[in-house]
Motif scaffolding. Sequence first.
Motif, PDB file in Angstrom:
ATOM      1  N   LYS A 211     125.651 -31.743  11.430  1.00  0.00           N
ATOM      2  CA  LYS A 211     124.498 -30.915  11.503  1.00  0.00           C
ATOM      3  C   LYS A 211     124.723 -29.570  12.623  1.00  0.00           C
ATOM      4  CE  LYS A 211     121.257 -33.610  14.601  1.00  0.00           C
ATOM      5  NZ  LYS A 211     120.286 -34.509  14.472  1.00  0.00           N
TER       6      LYS A 211
ATOM      7  N   GLN B 155     118.722 -16.653   4.223  1.00  0.00           N
ATOM      8  CA  GLN B 155     118.254 -17.485   5.535  1.00  0.00           C
ATOM      9  C   GLN B 155     119.261 -17.527   6.432  1.00  0.00           C
ATOM     10  OE1 GLN B 155     116.656 -19.463   2.311  1.00  0.00           O
ATOM     11  NE2 GLN B 155     114.497 -19.947   3.377  1.00  0.00           N
TER      12      GLN B 155
ATOM     13  N   ASN C  40     123.700 -19.384  13.017  1.00  0.00           N
ATOM     14  CA  ASN C  40     123.137 -20.785  12.594  1.00  0.00           C
ATOM     15  C   ASN C  40     123.997 -21.796  12.465  1.00  0.00           C
ATOM     16  OD1 ASN C  40     120.865 -19.479  10.107  1.00  0.00           O
ATOM     17  ND2 ASN C  40     120.506 -19.643  12.133  1.00  0.00           N
TER      18      ASN C  40
ATOM     19  N   ALA D 209     122.168 -27.688  10.561  1.00  0.00           N
ATOM     20  CA  ALA D 209     120.549 -28.012  10.791  1.00  0.00           C
ATOM     21  C   ALA D 209     119.632 -26.949  10.821  1.00  0.00           C
ATOM     22  CB  ALA D 209     120.608 -28.874  12.043  1.00  0.00           C
ATOM     23  N   ASP D 210     119.946 -25.675  11.514  1.00  0.00           N
ATOM     24  CA  ASP D 210     119.177 -24.542  11.539  1.00  0.00           C
ATOM     25  C   ASP D 210     118.793 -23.980  10.013  1.00  0.00           C
ATOM     26  OD1 ASP D 210     119.356 -24.348  14.364  1.00  0.00           O
ATOM     27  OD2 ASP D 210     120.893 -23.139  14.324  1.00  0.00           O
TER      28      ASP D 210
ATOM     29  N   ALA E 292     119.041 -25.685   7.241  1.00  0.00           N
ATOM     30  CA  ALA E 292     118.051 -26.558   6.525  1.00  0.00           C
ATOM     31  C   ALA E 292     116.638 -26.499   6.969  1.00  0.00           C
ATOM     32  CB  ALA E 292     118.624 -28.296   6.800  1.00  0.00           C
ATOM     33  N   GLN E 293     116.312 -26.519   8.419  1.00  0.00           N
ATOM     34  CA  GLN E 293     114.787 -26.364   8.861  1.00  0.00           C
ATOM     35  C   GLN E 293     114.304 -25.047   8.181  1.00  0.00           C
ATOM     36  OE1 GLN E 293     114.643 -26.038  13.111  1.00  0.00           O
ATOM     37  NE2 GLN E 293     112.414 -26.709  12.950  1.00  0.00           N
ATOM     38  N   THR E 294     115.054 -23.697   8.320  1.00  0.00           N
ATOM     39  CA  THR E 294     114.508 -22.541   8.002  1.00  0.00           C
ATOM     40  C   THR E 294     114.136 -22.656   6.323  1.00  0.00           C
ATOM     41  OG1 THR E 294     115.713 -21.450   9.502  1.00  0.00           O
ATOM     42  CG2 THR E 294     114.985 -20.239   7.930  1.00  0.00           C
TER      43      THR E 294
ATOM     44  N   ASN F  40     113.619 -25.253   4.601  1.00  0.00           N
ATOM     45  CA  ASN F  40     113.072 -26.491   4.364  1.00  0.00           C
ATOM     46  C   ASN F  40     113.728 -27.353   3.203  1.00  0.00           C
ATOM     47  OD1 ASN F  40     110.451 -27.953   4.537  1.00  0.00           O
ATOM     48  ND2 ASN F  40     109.669 -27.050   2.849  1.00  0.00           N
TER      49      ASN F  40
ATOM     50  N   SER G 270     116.529 -30.669   2.714  1.00  0.00           N
ATOM     51  CA  SER G 270     117.127 -31.934   3.487  1.00  0.00           C
ATOM     52  C   SER G 270     118.451 -31.537   4.286  1.00  0.00           C
ATOM     53  CB  SER G 270     117.141 -33.126   2.610  1.00  0.00           C
ATOM     54  OG  SER G 270     117.907 -34.107   3.281  1.00  0.00           O
ATOM     55  N   CYS G 271     118.578 -31.687   5.406  1.00  0.00           N
ATOM     56  CA  CYS G 271     119.823 -31.435   6.152  1.00  0.00           C
ATOM     57  C   CYS G 271     120.737 -32.610   5.664  1.00  0.00           C
ATOM     58  CB  CYS G 271     119.631 -31.758   7.792  1.00  0.00           C
ATOM     59  SG  CYS G 271     120.862 -31.090   8.657  1.00  0.00           S
TER      60      CYS G 271
END
Length: 400
Positions: free
Chosen positions: A5, A29, A34, A37-38, A40-42, A44, A46-47
Amino acid sequence: MEINKHTLINELLAEVPEAMEQLYPYREQIKTGNTIADLAQTANISCSALLCGLQRVIKRATLDACDYEVMKRKLIKSNAVNVAGYVAFLWQHDFVAEMKRKAGELNIELNIQIFQKHQKKQFQNYLALCESSDDLPDLLIGKGFSSLMTHQFVDRFVNSGIYQHSPASTDWGTVFKESNIKDADNHYHPFGVEEMVMLYDKTATSSVPMPECWSDILEEKYKDSIMQMGKNRRDHFGFNMMLFLYANWGEEAIRRYASNVKDKKHFSSIIRNVGSHHQDSAPLSVVHQFTSLFVRSDVRQNVEVVKTKDGNPVSCYFYLAKNNASDETMKMAEHLYSPQVKSIIEKCGSTHITSNELYSGAKTINWIGWDKLKSLPMPFLKEHLSEIAYEHYKAEYTEC
């Protein structure tokens, strides 16, 4: 390449450019610096699902590496009608032979590359890397929900209007005329369908009523009563089935279905046990229609293909033609609707688009819709839906 990640996306893409196919739905995005993990968070998402998808791409790009220029020379030959893609393994050989026969009859120079299982991943890598339509054949043939339906491919070559051609002349069968299977935008042109069906085993050790509709098997009374085609690992949990459930009833349907699955097996194992009172069988097996052809004659009276009121989920055999495709190219496309091709695919359990009745005997089809398919974040969606399924599937399995 090993990733986690914390892996930087720009470093990943520098080493494995094929990975952009998995990241493409979320490309806007991606920012400099990045990590996975970055993103996946941005986005929204699943990582863990994103990691699994990227690991698959890396494995494919490493073990089935594609020499782009070599593949291009294979696909594109001057003064020839260039055709490439995938069809079902059951009728691939006869199909290629028939297309060559027809080309000879028409005095057409045909370069046809229908990739077998051991070759298709190289072609998938080529498609993942391809940025120019000049590097693609005028006629592509596909099946199911393949590399010809990824978000990247659709954006670059389909919605852009490159593969947008009026359909070849044909008279569709009644069951298809009354369905929504035509692509109004003239991108994807179906010439056959593969149904998903339920086999009802009258000898299963546990007993449940025969379903009337596909939504029935989402009910709790079908818990541990369903055998699903596939390997017992975190693959795509039968993506045709997952996509059908998702398109019709959303993610909750996948959770409920996965909770009801007893086990996942290769179709040959399902056929070996079905109808024989075997302890490993289940009252219902969800399989491709062609699988029913292999039910043993000595147990056939114990196995019934369920006739559903709402029609069976289908995937298509289809072609795409470039908007400037030659008359010779379109003559080869038109042959996909011929009696000869119809005979080839129907003897193997699929239904040709000119047929008035479905191979299964169902009265209608349950089709997702081309507009819906073209809008989905493929291939990441496969990872997302399989993760949901495995959160609710009881059997032990192997990770990515």
